[in-house]
Design an enzyme around this catalytic site. Structure first.
Site, PDB file in Angstrom:
ATOM      1  N   LYS A 149     -19.449 -29.533  29.294  1.00  7.08           N
ATOM      2  CA  LYS A 149     -18.156 -29.311  28.625  1.00  7.08           C
ATOM      3  C   LYS A 149     -17.653 -30.604  27.978  1.00  7.08           C
ATOM      4  N   GLY A 186     -28.916 -22.343  26.663  1.00  4.24           N
ATOM      5  CA  GLY A 186     -29.505 -22.471  25.321  1.00  4.24           C
ATOM      6  C   GLY A 186     -28.427 -22.490  24.245  1.00  4.24           C
ATOM      7  N   GLU A 205     -25.063 -23.088  24.678  1.00  2.00           N
ATOM      8  CA  GLU A 205     -24.129 -24.222  24.796  1.00  2.00           C
ATOM      9  C   GLU A 205     -24.794 -25.527  24.341  1.00  2.00           C
ATOM     10  N   GLY A 260     -33.430 -19.717  32.705  1.00  2.00           N
ATOM     11  CA  GLY A 260     -32.925 -19.302  34.006  1.00  2.00           C
ATOM     12  C   GLY A 260     -33.205 -20.347  35.076  1.00  2.00           C
ATOM     13  N   ASP A 306     -25.432 -20.580  44.278  1.00  2.00           N
ATOM     14  CA  ASP A 306     -26.644 -20.280  43.496  1.00  2.00           C
ATOM     15  C   ASP A 306     -27.845 -19.940  44.371  1.00  2.00           C
ATOM     16  N   MET A 312     -24.935 -16.943  38.930  1.00  2.00           N
ATOM     17  CA  MET A 312     -25.014 -18.387  39.200  1.00  2.00           C
ATOM     18  C   MET A 312     -23.858 -19.070  38.478  1.00  2.00           C
ATOM     19  N   ALA A 336     -20.161 -21.515  39.074  1.00  2.00           N
ATOM     20  CA  ALA A 336     -19.482 -22.429  39.988  1.00  2.00           C
ATOM     21  C   ALA A 336     -18.335 -21.726  40.719  1.00  2.00           C
ATOM     22  N   HIS A 337     -17.547 -20.937  39.980  1.00  4.14           N
ATOM     23  CA  HIS A 337     -16.385 -20.313  40.626  1.00  4.14           C
ATOM     24  C   HIS A 337     -16.800 -19.220  41.605  1.00  4.14           C
ATOM     25  N   HIS A 362       5.455 -15.938  21.756  1.00  7.61           N
ATOM     26  CA  HIS A 362       5.093 -15.950  20.336  1.00  7.61           C
ATOM     27  C   HIS A 362       5.365 -17.336  19.754  1.00  7.61           C
TER      28      HIS A 362
HETATM   29  P1  FAD Z   1     -25.228 -26.825  43.216  1.00 10.61           P
HETATM   30  O1  FAD Z   1     -24.103 -27.187  42.334  1.00 10.61           O
HETATM   31  O2  FAD Z   1     -26.584 -26.777  42.632  1.00 10.61           O
HETATM   32  O3  FAD Z   1     -25.193 -27.894  44.403  1.00 10.61           O
HETATM   33  C1  FAD Z   1     -26.169 -27.936  45.388  1.00 10.61           C
HETATM   34  C2  FAD Z   1     -26.167 -29.323  45.999  1.00 10.61           C
HETATM   35  O4  FAD Z   1     -26.973 -29.313  47.168  1.00 10.61           O
HETATM   36  C3  FAD Z   1     -26.782 -30.401  45.096  1.00 10.61           C
HETATM   37  O5  FAD Z   1     -25.972 -31.542  45.087  1.00 10.61           O
HETATM   38  C4  FAD Z   1     -28.133 -30.708  45.755  1.00 10.61           C
HETATM   39  O6  FAD Z   1     -28.546 -32.056  45.564  1.00 10.61           O
HETATM   40  C5  FAD Z   1     -27.775 -30.468  47.195  1.00 10.61           C
HETATM   41  N1  FAD Z   1     -28.930 -30.172  48.055  1.00 10.61           N
HETATM   42  C6  FAD Z   1     -29.936 -29.286  47.840  1.00 10.61           C
HETATM   43  N2  FAD Z   1     -30.775 -29.261  48.900  1.00 10.61           N
HETATM   44  C7  FAD Z   1     -30.284 -30.147  49.791  1.00 10.61           C
HETATM   45  C8  FAD Z   1     -30.683 -30.563  51.076  1.00 10.61           C
HETATM   46  N3  FAD Z   1     -31.759 -30.054  51.676  1.00 10.61           N
HETATM   47  N4  FAD Z   1     -29.967 -31.516  51.702  1.00 10.61           N
HETATM   48  C9  FAD Z   1     -28.859 -32.050  51.126  1.00 10.61           C
HETATM   49  N5  FAD Z   1     -28.420 -31.682  49.906  1.00 10.61           N
HETATM   50  C10 FAD Z   1     -29.120 -30.737  49.258  1.00 10.61           C
HETATM   51  N6  FAD Z   1     -21.076 -22.521  36.006  1.00 10.61           N
HETATM   52  C11 FAD Z   1     -19.808 -22.213  35.661  1.00 10.61           C
HETATM   53  O7  FAD Z   1     -19.153 -21.480  36.397  1.00 10.61           O
HETATM   54  N7  FAD Z   1     -19.249 -22.711  34.525  1.00 10.61           N
HETATM   55  C12 FAD Z   1     -19.924 -23.521  33.679  1.00 10.61           C
HETATM   56  O8  FAD Z   1     -19.388 -23.956  32.663  1.00 10.61           O
HETATM   57  C13 FAD Z   1     -21.256 -23.856  34.005  1.00 10.61           C
HETATM   58  N8  FAD Z   1     -21.978 -24.661  33.195  1.00 10.61           N
HETATM   59  C14 FAD Z   1     -23.248 -24.984  33.537  1.00 10.61           C
HETATM   60  C15 FAD Z   1     -23.985 -25.777  32.665  1.00 10.61           C
HETATM   61  C16 FAD Z   1     -25.283 -26.106  32.965  1.00 10.61           C
HETATM   62  C17 FAD Z   1     -26.056 -26.971  32.022  1.00 10.61           C
HETATM   63  C18 FAD Z   1     -25.862 -25.652  34.189  1.00 10.61           C
HETATM   64  C19 FAD Z   1     -27.257 -26.038  34.573  1.00 10.61           C
HETATM   65  C20 FAD Z   1     -25.146 -24.855  35.059  1.00 10.61           C
HETATM   66  C21 FAD Z   1     -23.833 -24.500  34.732  1.00 10.61           C
HETATM   67  N9  FAD Z   1     -23.080 -23.673  35.553  1.00 10.61           N
HETATM   68  C22 FAD Z   1     -21.812 -23.336  35.199  1.00 10.61           C
HETATM   69  C23 FAD Z   1     -23.623 -23.142  36.816  1.00 10.61           C
HETATM   70  C24 FAD Z   1     -23.116 -23.987  37.999  1.00 10.61           C
HETATM   71  O9  FAD Z   1     -23.495 -25.326  37.801  1.00 10.61           O
HETATM   72  C25 FAD Z   1     -23.692 -23.465  39.299  1.00 10.61           C
HETATM   73  O10 FAD Z   1     -23.422 -22.081  39.424  1.00 10.61           O
HETATM   74  C26 FAD Z   1     -23.071 -24.190  40.478  1.00 10.61           C
HETATM   75  O11 FAD Z   1     -23.326 -25.574  40.401  1.00 10.61           O
HETATM   76  C27 FAD Z   1     -23.608 -23.647  41.793  1.00 10.61           C
HETATM   77  O12 FAD Z   1     -23.007 -24.339  42.845  1.00 10.61           O
HETATM   78  P2  FAD Z   1     -23.737 -24.521  44.246  1.00 10.61           P
HETATM   79  O13 FAD Z   1     -22.772 -25.238  45.117  1.00 10.61           O
HETATM   80  O14 FAD Z   1     -24.276 -23.230  44.694  1.00 10.61           O
HETATM   81  O15 FAD Z   1     -25.010 -25.440  43.955  1.00 10.61           O
HETATM   82  P1  NAI Z   2     -29.772 -17.429  31.330  1.00 10.64           P
HETATM   83  O1  NAI Z   2     -30.217 -16.428  32.322  1.00 10.64           O
HETATM   84  O2  NAI Z   2     -28.376 -17.448  30.899  1.00 10.64           O
HETATM   85  O3  NAI Z   2     -30.647 -17.281  30.002  1.00 10.64           O
HETATM   86  C1  NAI Z   2     -32.037 -17.368  30.015  1.00 10.64           C
HETATM   87  C2  NAI Z   2     -32.560 -16.742  28.733  1.00 10.64           C
HETATM   88  O4  NAI Z   2     -33.933 -17.071  28.628  1.00 10.64           O
HETATM   89  C3  NAI Z   2     -32.449 -15.220  28.735  1.00 10.64           C
HETATM   90  O5  NAI Z   2     -31.911 -14.795  27.511  1.00 10.64           O
HETATM   91  C4  NAI Z   2     -33.880 -14.769  28.939  1.00 10.64           C
HETATM   92  O6  NAI Z   2     -34.163 -13.524  28.338  1.00 10.64           O
HETATM   93  C5  NAI Z   2     -34.647 -15.897  28.270  1.00 10.64           C
HETATM   94  N1  NAI Z   2     -36.014 -16.063  28.751  1.00 10.64           N
HETATM   95  C6  NAI Z   2     -36.449 -16.009  30.041  1.00 10.64           C
HETATM   96  N2  NAI Z   2     -37.776 -16.252  30.086  1.00 10.64           N
HETATM   97  C7  NAI Z   2     -38.184 -16.465  28.815  1.00 10.64           C
HETATM   98  C8  NAI Z   2     -39.430 -16.785  28.228  1.00 10.64           C
HETATM   99  N3  NAI Z   2     -40.542 -16.912  28.956  1.00 10.64           N
HETATM  100  N4  NAI Z   2     -39.476 -16.945  26.889  1.00 10.64           N
HETATM  101  C9  NAI Z   2     -38.376 -16.816  26.126  1.00 10.64           C
HETATM  102  N5  NAI Z   2     -37.157 -16.517  26.630  1.00 10.64           N
HETATM  103  C10 NAI Z   2     -37.071 -16.353  27.956  1.00 10.64           C
HETATM  104  O7  NAI Z   2     -30.244 -18.831  31.935  1.00 10.64           O
HETATM  105  P2  NAI Z   2     -29.900 -20.324  31.510  1.00 10.64           P
HETATM  106  O8  NAI Z   2     -29.362 -20.381  30.132  1.00 10.64           O
HETATM  107  O9  NAI Z   2     -31.091 -21.111  31.875  1.00 10.64           O
HETATM  108  O10 NAI Z   2     -28.728 -20.689  32.501  1.00 10.64           O
HETATM  109  C11 NAI Z   2     -28.908 -20.528  33.897  1.00 10.64           C
HETATM  110  C12 NAI Z   2     -27.647 -20.095  34.534  1.00 10.64           C
HETATM  111  O11 NAI Z   2     -26.740 -21.185  34.610  1.00 10.64           O
HETATM  112  C13 NAI Z   2     -26.872 -19.032  33.767  1.00 10.64           C
HETATM  113  O12 NAI Z   2     -27.353 -17.744  34.029  1.00 10.64           O
HETATM  114  C14 NAI Z   2     -25.510 -19.200  34.311  1.00 10.64           C
HETATM  115  O13 NAI Z   2     -25.418 -18.496  35.520  1.00 10.64           O
HETATM  116  C15 NAI Z   2     -25.428 -20.689  34.564  1.00 10.64           C
HETATM  117  N6  NAI Z   2     -24.685 -21.327  33.471  1.00 10.64           N
HETATM  118  C16 NAI Z   2     -23.384 -20.965  33.287  1.00 10.64           C
HETATM  119  C17 NAI Z   2     -22.659 -21.506  32.260  1.00 10.64           C
HETATM  120  C18 NAI Z   2     -21.271 -21.061  32.048  1.00 10.64           C
HETATM  121  O14 NAI Z   2     -20.724 -20.427  32.935  1.00 10.64           O
HETATM  122  N7  NAI Z   2     -20.653 -21.375  30.918  1.00 10.64           N
HETATM  123  C19 NAI Z   2     -23.228 -22.513  31.357  1.00 10.64           C
HETATM  124  C20 NAI Z   2     -24.615 -22.773  31.615  1.00 10.64           C
HETATM  125  C21 NAI Z   2     -25.288 -22.215  32.653  1.00 10.64           C
END
Ligand code: FAD
Ligand code: NAI
Length: 477
Positions: free
Chosen positions: A59, A197, A199, A283, A324, A330, A332-333, A456
């Protein structure tokens, strides 16, 4: 190595884990939270994927790149001419890193404030539970064994690799590398037109890359309401994102400074594309590596997620899992809600997560946000519904902002008028969706929203008007 006793041990300090730890501490438990994430100096960086390489840094870069794009042309319409515009990518990345560090530090502060003991290291089950609970072994730098009768697993997820194309974070990038590119790639390839992809593709397109997205499925944003997805597809194409559906990815090979992707397009024609960098966003997979699941007989499901019931209980007494690493979106909220609910269940309370009202947001421009059912889901389920839409083009605030793309769409039960889904594409959709979430939590009808006074001029008037549109009585369109 010493042994310490706690009521609750949380493994992972991402949004699921750190929030669970804080809530458990608020409820009077002695709590330890263990997290392995390291910053560049080898120090702790709590916050997980979300804080370090996910929600927060993406973000930050989306905001910076949007400013850059607006300065380049959108400001002109407002009568602001920007001369000599240039990009300082180093500063942009540095700012992003500062925002991340502020969040890491904020979590460490919150742990102190709530008396959560933080351990930096990797945690694993040391063996079966004893009278003191489960022994959790924490690696260096902490080097401790912690005992607790209640364990919350919140170990998150990792980016999924394409077979034969491991992430090197230089040419083939996961989300980690995609947030740290040091020079704008002229040609950027993205595999997967999902949330990451779109974002990350948006960030680098705004900064000057020619972005080609290769998606496996024949439909664009299949989980999104079809009408909204169609509108998004049109707007992204207009911005210059080249989104190619129905692609079958073949061999991926890296040269010194580029990546070649061979694939079959939707017509079955063999294609080859050369990119300066390739983001693979197809994914994520649950992270249970090194957790010692087998040592205690912790059950995983067929896809490798920790198997849990509706209350996030695993097959082991006193062991829970959230975020997750378990089924469900997957987000954060969602992880946070589960973390709070589990802490409350441990305290004997009735923690609750409503999966029907979890909002989704894609932070592109325009933003896409939704909650509840899509029109295609209602059709498939045979639910009789009414739909109402209102375009931002007819909203005064959107016109003043100079951002009139998109719409708000309401879906309501044909008989009871209860809101079943709300879908928004447009400015600040991420903020506007909250009203719909609240309404759905309170089982409101479209008429309820239509009768509530909205300020408004505000974008939220489009929400009210879409609710009015369900009964075909919009006032401004
Ligand atoms: P994580 O955030 O993955 O945290 C897990 C933690 O556990 C990590 O710090 C890891 O190092 C630690 N850990 C793992 N194994 C061990 C172990 N054995 N011992 C100690 N520590 C360990 N979600 C949204 O809602 N809004 C968004 O805008 C958004 N944007 C995203 C953008 C990107 C690029 C990505 C990749 C994800 C995004 N997500 C977003 C998804 C969000 O990041 C995840 O859903 C969220 O972080 C999941 O939280 P979690 O606590 O389950 O796991
Ligand atoms: P995603 O599930 O959102 O998208 C993956 C895309 O890849 C899908 O459209 C799928 O059909 C495609 N795909 C899968 N295998 C493929 C292949 N072999 N060849 C071509 N296309 C293929 O997963 P993404 O973007 O990796 O994000 C992971 C997760 O992280 C999201 O599902 C979401 O839960 C979280 N996330 C949330 C955000 C948010 O809340 N704003 C921002 C970024 C990530």
């Amino acid at each position: 190595m010493s042994t310490k006793q706690f009521d609750v041990v949380v493994i992972g300090a991402g949004p699921g884990g750190y929030i669970a730890a804080i809530r458990a501490a608020q409820l009077g438990f002695s709590v330890a939270c263990v997290d392995a994430w390291e910053n560049a100096k080898g120090g702790p960086a709590p916050g997980g994927t979300c804080t370090n390489v996910g929600c927060i840094p993406s973000k930050a870069l989306l905001q910076s790149s949007e400013h850059y794009e607006h300065a380049g042309h959108a400001f002109k319409e407002h009568g602001i001419d920007v001369a000599g515009l240039s990009l300082n990518l180093g500063q942009m990345i540095k700012r992003k890193d500062t925002v991340v560090k502020q969040n890491n530090d904020g979590i460490l502060f919150l742990f102190k404030k709530n008396k959560v003991s933080f351990f930096h290291g990797r945690a694993s089950f040391g063996g079966a539970a004893t009278a003191d609970g489960y022994p959790i072994v924490v690696s260096a730098p902490a080097n401790e064994t912690i005992n607790a009768k209640q364990v919350i697993i919140a170990t998150g997820s990792n980016a999924r690799e394409l077979p034969g194309a491991p992430f090197d974070e230089k040419l083939i990038l996961s989300n980690t590398g995609a947030l740290n590119i040091d020079a704008v790639p002229a040609k950027l390839g993205v595999i997967g037109a999902g949330v990451i992809g779109l974002e990350m593709g948006s960030v680098w397109r705004r900064l000057g890359s020619e972005v080609t997205v290769l998606e496996g499925l024949p439909v664009f944003l299949g989980a999104v309401d079809e009408q909204i997805a169609k509108e998004a597809g049109k707007l992204f194409a207009k911005q210059g994102l080249s989104i190619n559906l129905g692609c079958k990815i073949g061999k991926i090979s890296t040269g010194k400074n580029n990546v070649t992707v061979e694939y079959e397009n939707a017509k079955g024609e063999a294609q080859s594309a050369v990119f300066d960098k390739l983001i693979v966003s197809i994914g994520r997979t649950p992270n249970t590596n090194g957790l010692g699941a087998d040592k205690v007989g912790l059950q995983l499901d067929e896809r490798g997620f920790v198997a849990v019931d509706g209350d996030c209980k695993t097959n082991l007494p006193g062991v829970w899992a959230v975020g997750d690493v378990v089924r469900g979106p997957m987000l954060a909220h969602k992880a946070e809600e589960e973390g709070v609910a589990v802490a409350e269940r441990i305290a004997g309370q009735h923690g609750h997560t409503n999966f029907n009202t979890i909002p989704w947001v894609i932070y592109t421009s325009p933003e896409i946000a939704w909650v509840g059912k899509t029109e295609q889901q209602l059709k498939a389920e045979g639910v009789a519904y009414k739909a109402g839409t209102f375009p931002f083009l007819a909203n005064g605030r959107a016109r003043a902002l100079g951002d009139t793309s998109g719409m708000v769409k309401f879906l309501a039960d044909a008989t009871t008028d209860e809101i079943l889904g709300v879908h928004i594409i447009g400015p600040m959709a991420s903020e506007l969706i909250s009203e719909a979430v609240v309404a759905m939590e309170f089982k409101a009808s479209a008429e309820d929203i239509a009768r509530i006074c909205h300020a408004h001029p505000s974008l939220s008037e489009a929400t009210k008007e879409a609710a009015l549109a369900v009964d075909k009585r919009t006032l401004n369109f």
